[in-house]
Scaffold this motif. Structure first.
Motif, PDB file in Angstrom:
ATOM      1  N   THR A  35       0.840  -1.192   0.000  1.00 34.41           N
ATOM      2  CA  THR A  35       0.000   0.000   0.000  1.00 34.41           C
ATOM      3  C   THR A  35       0.873   1.239   0.000  1.00 34.41           C
ATOM      4  OG1 THR A  35      -1.860   1.094   1.126  1.00 34.41           O
ATOM      5  CG2 THR A  35      -0.145   0.155   2.520  1.00 34.41           C
ATOM      6  N   SER A  36       0.247   2.389   0.000  1.00 34.33           N
ATOM      7  CA  SER A  36       0.943   3.662   0.212  1.00 34.33           C
ATOM      8  C   SER A  36       0.275   4.338   1.402  1.00 34.33           C
ATOM      9  CB  SER A  36       0.867   4.557  -1.029  1.00 34.33           C
ATOM     10  OG  SER A  36      -0.469   4.759  -1.428  1.00 34.33           O
ATOM     11  N   VAL A  37       1.075   5.035   2.196  1.00 30.09           N
ATOM     12  CA  VAL A  37       0.559   5.628   3.427  1.00 30.09           C
ATOM     13  C   VAL A  37       0.874   7.120   3.461  1.00 30.09           C
ATOM     14  CG1 VAL A  37       0.805   3.467   4.681  1.00 30.09           C
ATOM     15  CG2 VAL A  37       2.647   5.141   4.760  1.00 30.09           C
ATOM     16  N   ASP A  38       0.058   7.834   4.200  1.00 30.58           N
ATOM     17  CA  ASP A  38       0.249   9.274   4.423  1.00 30.58           C
ATOM     18  C   ASP A  38       0.657   9.468   5.880  1.00 30.58           C
ATOM     19  OD1 ASP A  38       0.189  11.986   4.662  1.00 30.58           O
ATOM     20  OD2 ASP A  38      -1.983  12.198   4.414  1.00 30.58           O
ATOM     21  N   GLU A  39       1.906   9.881   6.110  1.00 37.99           N
ATOM     22  CA  GLU A  39       2.410  10.125   7.459  1.00 37.99           C
ATOM     23  C   GLU A  39       2.594  11.617   7.725  1.00 37.99           C
ATOM     24  OE1 GLU A  39       6.003   7.910   7.879  1.00 37.99           O
ATOM     25  OE2 GLU A  39       5.004   5.950   7.889  1.00 37.99           O
ATOM     26  N   SER A  40       1.914  12.451   6.940  1.00 36.40           N
ATOM     27  CA  SER A  40       2.160  13.895   7.011  1.00 36.40           C
ATOM     28  C   SER A  40       1.833  14.480   8.376  1.00 36.40           C
ATOM     29  CB  SER A  40       1.349  14.621   5.928  1.00 36.40           C
ATOM     30  OG  SER A  40      -0.040  14.377   6.087  1.00 36.40           O
ATOM     31  N   MET A  41       0.825  13.949   9.072  1.00 37.46           N
ATOM     32  CA  MET A  41       0.489  14.491  10.380  1.00 37.46           C
ATOM     33  C   MET A  41       1.552  14.151  11.417  1.00 37.46           C
ATOM     34  SD  MET A  41      -2.082  16.445  10.618  1.00 37.46           S
ATOM     35  CE  MET A  41      -2.416  16.405  12.374  1.00 37.46           C
ATOM     36  N   LEU A  42       2.410  13.173  11.111  1.00 40.29           N
ATOM     37  CA  LEU A  42       3.462  12.783  12.041  1.00 40.29           C
ATOM     38  C   LEU A  42       4.817  13.340  11.647  1.00 40.29           C
ATOM     39  CD1 LEU A  42       2.497   9.018  12.471  1.00 40.29           C
ATOM     40  CD2 LEU A  42       1.961  10.890  14.005  1.00 40.29           C
ATOM     41  N   THR A  43       5.070  13.379  10.341  1.00 44.09           N
ATOM     42  CA  THR A  43       6.408  13.751   9.878  1.00 44.09           C
ATOM     43  C   THR A  43       6.442  15.052   9.096  1.00 44.09           C
ATOM     44  OG1 THR A  43       6.186  12.560   7.777  1.00 44.09           O
ATOM     45  CG2 THR A  43       6.950  11.296   9.672  1.00 44.09           C
ATOM     46  N   GLY A  44       5.268  15.565   8.687  1.00 40.37           N
ATOM     47  CA  GLY A  44       5.237  16.769   7.876  1.00 40.37           C
ATOM     48  C   GLY A  44       5.498  16.512   6.405  1.00 40.37           C
ATOM     49  N   GLU A  45       5.748  15.275   6.037  1.00 44.14           N
ATOM     50  CA  GLU A  45       6.039  14.923   4.647  1.00 44.14           C
ATOM     51  C   GLU A  45       4.744  14.490   3.969  1.00 44.14           C
ATOM     52  OE1 GLU A  45       7.413  14.925   1.390  1.00 44.14           O
ATOM     53  OE2 GLU A  45       9.090  15.054   2.789  1.00 44.14           O
ATOM     54  N   ALA A  46       4.273  15.293   3.013  1.00 43.71           N
ATOM     55  CA  ALA A  46       2.973  15.041   2.391  1.00 43.71           C
ATOM     56  C   ALA A  46       3.017  13.971   1.309  1.00 43.71           C
ATOM     57  CB  ALA A  46       2.422  16.345   1.804  1.00 43.71           C
ATOM     58  N   THR A  47       4.184  13.629   0.809  1.00 41.22           N
ATOM     59  CA  THR A  47       4.289  12.647  -0.270  1.00 41.22           C
ATOM     60  C   THR A  47       3.905  11.262   0.230  1.00 41.22           C
ATOM     61  OG1 THR A  47       6.110  13.911  -1.214  1.00 41.22           O
ATOM     62  CG2 THR A  47       5.818  11.647  -1.997  1.00 41.22           C
ATOM     63  N   PRO A  48       2.972  10.561  -0.436  1.00 40.65           N
ATOM     64  CA  PRO A  48       2.629   9.194  -0.025  1.00 40.65           C
ATOM     65  C   PRO A  48       3.855   8.285  -0.073  1.00 40.65           C
ATOM     66  CG  PRO A  48       1.015  10.045  -1.584  1.00 40.65           C
ATOM     67  CD  PRO A  48       2.148  11.023  -1.569  1.00 40.65           C
ATOM     68  N   LEU A  49       3.977   7.418   0.925  1.00 41.99           N
ATOM     69  CA  LEU A  49       5.125   6.536   1.043  1.00 41.99           C
ATOM     70  C   LEU A  49       4.708   5.097   0.800  1.00 41.99           C
ATOM     71  CD1 LEU A  49       6.532   8.094   4.343  1.00 41.99           C
ATOM     72  CD2 LEU A  49       7.244   8.617   1.997  1.00 41.99           C
ATOM     73  N   SER A  50       5.475   4.379   0.001  1.00 39.12           N
ATOM     74  CA  SER A  50       5.165   2.988  -0.315  1.00 39.12           C
ATOM     75  C   SER A  50       5.535   2.089   0.863  1.00 39.12           C
ATOM     76  CB  SER A  50       5.927   2.552  -1.568  1.00 39.12           C
ATOM     77  OG  SER A  50       5.692   1.187  -1.843  1.00 39.12           O
ATOM     78  N   ARG A  51       4.644   1.151   1.183  1.00 39.11           N
ATOM     79  CA  ARG A  51       4.891   0.191   2.252  1.00 39.11           C
ATOM     80  C   ARG A  51       4.506  -1.209   1.776  1.00 39.11           C
ATOM     81  NH1 ARG A  51       7.510   3.741   3.811  1.00 39.11           N
ATOM     82  NH2 ARG A  51       7.408   4.895   5.790  1.00 39.11           N
ATOM     83  N   ALA A  67       3.664  27.851  18.173  1.00 39.00           N
ATOM     84  CA  ALA A  67       4.848  27.467  17.401  1.00 39.00           C
ATOM     85  C   ALA A  67       5.185  25.998  17.589  1.00 39.00           C
ATOM     86  CB  ALA A  67       6.041  28.328  17.806  1.00 39.00           C
ATOM     87  N   VAL A  68       5.098  25.500  18.815  1.00 46.28           N
ATOM     88  CA  VAL A  68       5.388  24.089  19.050  1.00 46.28           C
ATOM     89  C   VAL A  68       4.387  23.209  18.308  1.00 46.28           C
ATOM     90  CG1 VAL A  68       5.396  22.282  20.822  1.00 46.28           C
ATOM     91  CG2 VAL A  68       6.572  24.437  21.238  1.00 46.28           C
ATOM     92  N   GLY A  69       3.119  23.610  18.328  1.00 45.78           N
ATOM     93  CA  GLY A  69       2.115  22.861  17.581  1.00 45.78           C
ATOM     94  C   GLY A  69       2.354  22.903  16.084  1.00 45.78           C
ATOM     95  N   ARG A  70       2.714  24.070  15.581  1.00 47.06           N
ATOM     96  CA  ARG A  70       2.997  24.191  14.147  1.00 47.06           C
ATOM     97  C   ARG A  70       4.231  23.376  13.779  1.00 47.06           C
ATOM     98  NH1 ARG A  70       1.726  23.483   9.479  1.00 47.06           N
ATOM     99  NH2 ARG A  70       2.718  24.730   7.852  1.00 47.06           N
ATOM    100  N   GLY A  71       5.231  23.393  14.648  1.00 41.48           N
ATOM    101  CA  GLY A  71       6.424  22.598  14.395  1.00 41.48           C
ATOM    102  C   GLY A  71       6.106  21.122  14.295  1.00 41.48           C
ATOM    103  N   ALA A  72       5.234  20.636  15.185  1.00 44.53           N
ATOM    104  CA  ALA A  72       4.864  19.225  15.142  1.00 44.53           C
ATOM    105  C   ALA A  72       4.195  18.868  13.823  1.00 44.53           C
ATOM    106  CB  ALA A  72       3.929  18.904  16.313  1.00 44.53           C
ATOM    107  N   GLN A  73       3.434  19.793  13.262  1.00 46.59           N
ATOM    108  CA  GLN A  73       2.756  19.524  11.995  1.00 46.59           C
ATOM    109  C   GLN A  73       3.720  19.383  10.829  1.00 46.59           C
ATOM    110  OE1 GLN A  73       0.086  22.901  11.913  1.00 46.59           O
ATOM    111  NE2 GLN A  73      -1.609  21.706  12.729  1.00 46.59           N
ATOM    112  N   ILE A  74       4.884  20.015  10.909  1.00 43.07           N
ATOM    113  CA  ILE A  74       5.851  19.931   9.811  1.00 43.07           C
ATOM    114  C   ILE A  74       7.027  19.027  10.164  1.00 43.07           C
ATOM    115  CG2 ILE A  74       5.205  22.206   8.913  1.00 43.07           C
ATOM    116  CD1 ILE A  74       7.786  23.301  10.173  1.00 43.07           C
ATOM    117  N   GLY A  75       6.893  18.275  11.263  1.00 44.94           N
ATOM    118  CA  GLY A  75       7.934  17.319  11.614  1.00 44.94           C
ATOM    119  C   GLY A  75       9.106  17.896  12.370  1.00 44.94           C
ATOM    120  N   VAL A  76       8.916  19.031  13.057  1.00 46.97           N
ATOM    121  CA  VAL A  76       9.966  19.646  13.871  1.00 46.97           C
ATOM    122  C   VAL A  76       9.475  19.689  15.312  1.00 46.97           C
ATOM    123  CG1 VAL A  76      11.323  21.717  14.312  1.00 46.97           C
ATOM    124  CG2 VAL A  76      10.827  21.045  11.961  1.00 46.97           C
TER     125      VAL A  76
END
Length: 746
Positions: free
Chosen positions: A282-298, A408-417
């Protein structure tokens, strides 16, 4: 003597309105027997307490908070519901009191001498019959209306002020209660004993309460938005999971899933636990955890994270981490802790807030005395004194820094920081040098074996078997390269014994009854092991790993790592910001120089062990530089701790290795720039908030006291002062909320 065990508890606190409240609750908790530490978060309305359960209990902590003049509930009640209820209740009361205040203003116009332009305008549009109504009837009507509305809408404020007074403390509720109370009592006196020039201020009482409550409602909404990021993380995990037992699928509550259970995740569902894919692709969306919007193959063998979205394939997974052990829970916990922390800038605000209310009370009393002896008018002196009381706003000062930090801390978490706290964020905003590790930071951290070079008498299979047995228990990227290559060759080996890792050098082990040493050239030189002449020199860009048995070198492995795709761009952007960029690595100069050249780094120091990196960081700091160190969080732990800001390159699958001040969930060099830029933007907003809050009070209090009256005959009505007070806190929060839309420059 064994160390006493402690427990941690986070309690939602009810009734805090300003930094003074925060200080009082924190002091009360710290003074409670058995409490080791206590931290109160004004933004999130909660207290985090570490205590000895043998000496204190949750009930005693609740009692301490209540005795301080506030209220608290056990964690299961949840602060989120309290914030929503607070917002709704404050808004309803604000509307009622503002409407009542407007009615009182209209009704009181014919009664006194304090009519202004608005009053004169309304006199011409209100029917003349109204002005023929007896003054006594109007006064008594206003007395009853104000008493009912003020008691209903303001009872929480008055009750909190009274409890604070009983404990010898003051806060924002004290100022409002004193101002409205004095105005009401004076107006009631003027109603019972009317006299010429004796004005009434029922409208001011209601409008002051109305604007204060409106400000509270807007503050509660802004705080809810500021905390939206961590709340969104908490909602990512589903409440149920499809467990498979003997081929039978059953939908069960998530709490029933155990480590090792097989779970089925369908397309469009979120993964309930951290797991390893067993079947399917499958492909997964981890953007809410890592901030990376590109689907990742698993696919089979890959790791998936709780909370990530399954896009297009049904997969069967084996649960590996549950509940508080999942990456999602770790991120949520880190964000909550960071949002509750205090930035160094806040210390100034805390000191000012601690003495703010007593100073305002003194200034109000001085204002009353000056006006009374200057004009002889109790009414005028009272109005200006009340204006001084209500225009002062310690709330804005108390919220200036934590509001910006929370968003800022919340926004950072959204983009993986992930920032570890306010101090970490401020340090990251003030760097002028960046030190980069090579492996896993600038490179992918997944080197691949290019060659296996045995000496005479040994074969490639021998080296791979022996090395894989020892390296199997190491987490170093080169160890993974050896083990992966050996497995690909279908080589079998016996487990090694007595494995001992030498940080930055290699390891020792007992393999097949041999003393095995595996490591870099520096380790072999220190051990006095001679390098065989039959092995050719290392090629540029290649890392060499030597192996020896019983102090005799038997060969080496050559591996090559690749530069991360965004490394060159990230280094260029860091240099464009005026940062000095260096690379420090334990790898050889031959392996490191090509990577440094590709990335555009001119300053390179290779062959450094952890102590060498630490010494180099200290040397840079001795030059007056504020140094940020970027590493993998394990081998670079000492350097990360020494640096002014330690930035760990993490991976979404292994946050437990987090070290330093900032964790980049996405192991991408450009995230370094994002972390620094977000920190800089946040510090800028903090300073803007502090300037606004301080400037507001510096200008507002003299205006309310009537400093412009001698020259321009300008006085602030108490209700206008109340509106300005509410605007101050809302302005600080609104300015902080701009960080929710912050975007990286690249």
């Amino acid at each position: 003597m064994p160390e006493q065990e402690t427990e941690s508890l986070t309690l939602p606190v009810i009734g805090m309105t300003c930094a003074a409240c925060q200080h009082h609750v924190e002091s009360a908790l710290k003074d409670t027997a058995g409490v080791k530490s206590a931290h109160v978060d004004l933004m999130a309305n909660r207290a985090s307490v570490v205590y000895d359960p043998q000496e204190a209990s949750a009930e005693q902590l609740l009692t301490a908070i209540r005795d301080a003049g506030y209220d608290a509930v056990l964690p299961h009640a949840g602060p989120a519901k309290y914030r929503e209820a607070q917002e709704t209740d404050a808004l309803a009361k604000a509307i009622a009191t503002l409407v009542g205040g407007a009615v009182a203003m209209v009704l009181s116009m014919p009664l006194g001498t304090k009519m202004g332009a608005v009053d004169n305008f309304l006199m011409h549009v209100v029917p003349a019959l109204y002005f023929q109504t007896t003054h006594d009837a109007i006064r008594w009507t206003l007395l009853i209306l104000t008493a009912v509305l003020a008691t209903w809408a303001g009872r929480g404020i008055y009750f909190a002020a009274a409890k604070a007074l009983c404990h010898g403390t003051t806060n924002m509720n004290t100022l409002v209660s004193l101002g409205t109370g004095v105005a009401f009592l004076y107006s009631a006196y003027g109603t019972v004993f009317p006299a010429p020039g004796r004005d009434i201020y029922y409208d001011a009482v209601l409008l002051i309460l109305g604007f204060l409550l409106l400000g509270k409602a807007l503050e509660a909404r802004a705080k809810r938005h500021a905390l939206a990021a961590v709340n969104a993380l908490g909602k990512l995990r589903p409440s149920t999971a499809r467990r498979i037992v003997d081929g039978v699928q059953t939908l069960v509550p998530l709490e029933e899933i155990k480590v090792g259970d097989q779970v089925l995740i369908l397309p469009g569902e979120r993964f309930p636990v951290d797991a390893t894919v067993l079947e399917g692709r499958t492909s997964v969306d981890e953007s809410m955890l890592t901030g990376e919007a590109t689907p990742l193959s698993r696919e089979a063998g890959d790791r998936v994270l709780a909370g990530s979205m399954n896009y297009d394939g049904a997969v069967v997974c084996r649960a590996s981490s549950l509940g508080e052990d999942t990456v999602l829970a770790q991120i949520t916990r880190m964000v909550e802790q960071a949002q509750s922390s205090r930035a160094p800038t806040q210390r100034l605000a805390d000191r000012a807030s601690a003495i703010f209310v007593p100073v305002v009370l003194l200034l109000s009393a001085i204002t009353f005395v000056i006006w009374y002896f200057s004009t002889g008018s109790v009414s005028l002196a009272l109005a200006t004194a009340v204006s001084v009381l209500v225009i002062a706003c310690p709330c804005a000062m108390g919220l200036a820094v934590p509001a910006a930090l929370t968003v800022a801390v919340g926004r950072g978490a959204q983009i993986g920081v992930l920032f570890k706290g306010g101090e970490a964020l401020e340090r990251a905003a003030n760097l002028n040098a960046i030190v980069l590790d090579k492996t896993g930071t600038l490179t992918s951290g997944r080197p691949v074996l290019q060659a296996v070079r045995p000496v005479k008498g040994y074969f490639e299979e021998d080296l791979l078997r022996l090395a894989a047995a020892a390296e199997e228990r190491s987490n170093h990227p080169l160890a993974h390269a050896v083990v992966d290559y050996a497995r690909a060759q279908s080589i079998k080996w016996q487990p090694a014994q007595e494995v001992q890792v030498i940080p930055g050098r290699g390891l020792t082990a007992r393999v097949e009854d041999y003393d095995c040493l595996i490591g870099n050239e520096a380790l072999f030189q220190e051990s006095g092991i001679r390098f065989p002449d039959s092995i050719p020199p290392t090629k540029p860009g290649t890392t060499r790993l030597w192996i020896a048995l019983d102090n005799q070198a038997i060969g080496c492995f050559d591996a090559r790592d690749t530069l991360r795709p965004d490394a060159t761009e990230a280094v260029s952007a860091l240099r464009d910001k005026g940062l000095r960029v260096l690379m420090l690595t334990g790898d050889s100069p031959a392996a490191s120089a090509p990577i440094a050249n590709q990335a555009g780094i001119g300053e390179l120091e290779a062959g450094l062990d952890p102590a060498g990196k630490l010494a180099r960081i200290r040397a840079l700091q001795s030059e007056g530089l504020r140094v940020g160190m970027v590493g993998d969080g394990i081998n670079d732990a000492a350097a990360l701790a020494q640096a002014d800001a330690g930035i760990s390159m993490g991976t979404g699958a292994d946050l437990a290795q987090e070290a330093g001040d900032v964790l980049l969930v996405r192991a991408q060099p450009r995230a370094i720039l994002s972390a620094i830029e977000l920190a800089e933007s946040t510090v800028k907003v903090m300073r803007e908030n502090l300037i606004w809050a301080a400037g507001y009070n510096v200008l507002g209090i003299p205006l309310a006291a009537g400093v412009l009256y001698p020259a321009f005959h300008i006085l602030l009505s108490p209700w206008i002062a109340a509106a300005a007070m509410a605007l101050s806190s809302v302005s600080v929060l609104s300015n902080s909320l701009r960080l929710r839309a912050w975007q990286p420059s690249r």
